[in-house]
Design a protein around this motif. Structure first.
Motif, mmCIF file in Angstrom:
data_model
loop_
_atom_site.group_PDB
_atom_site.id
_atom_site.type_symbol
_atom_site.label_atom_id
_atom_site.label_comp_id
_atom_site.label_asym_id
_atom_site.label_seq_id
_atom_site.Cartn_x
_atom_site.Cartn_y
_atom_site.Cartn_z
ATOM 1 N N VAL A 90 0.838 -1.205 0.000
ATOM 2 C CA VAL A 90 0.000 0.000 0.000
ATOM 3 C C VAL A 90 0.868 1.248 0.000
ATOM 4 N N TRP B 217 -9.210 -5.489 -4.375
ATOM 5 C CA TRP B 217 -8.319 -4.557 -3.675
ATOM 6 C C TRP B 217 -7.034 -4.313 -4.438
ATOM 7 N N HIS C 130 -2.192 3.477 -5.434
ATOM 8 C CA HIS C 130 -3.280 3.450 -6.427
ATOM 9 C C HIS C 130 -3.559 2.035 -6.930
ATOM 10 N N GLN D 76 -5.283 -1.258 -2.772
ATOM 11 C CA GLN D 76 -6.296 -0.453 -2.091
ATOM 12 C C GLN D 76 -7.158 -1.363 -1.223
#
Ligand code: SF4
Length: 67
Positions: free
Chosen positions: A26, A40, A31, A34
């Protein structure tokens, strides 16, 4: 076993059972990785080389590239 995410000709594997939530992914590419989104991992938001570099920093081995 793990969930697979495609980026060009690369396949990223995420094994949730190994993830220690260190958040290196992360921090590296916010971007792409997530945690609040589904899915994710959004590989369309960065280049393949950047994604591979960030995957290689995962300390637990939860993220890996399929050979
Ligand atoms: S860097 Fe690896 S261990 Fe850390 S949150 Fe991301 S997938 Fe999980």
């Amino acid at each position: 076993m793990g969930k697979e995410y495609k980026k060009d000709d690369a396949t990223i594997i995420w094994d949730s059972s190994k993830c220690i939530h260190a958040a290196e992914c992360v921090k590296g590419l916010p971007h792409v990785f997530q945690p609040k989104e589904r899915p994710w991992i959004n590989t369309e938001n960065a280049g393949k080389d950047e994604i591979i570099a960030t995957v290689s920093k995962c300390p637990s081995g939860a993220l890996s590239i399929k050979a």
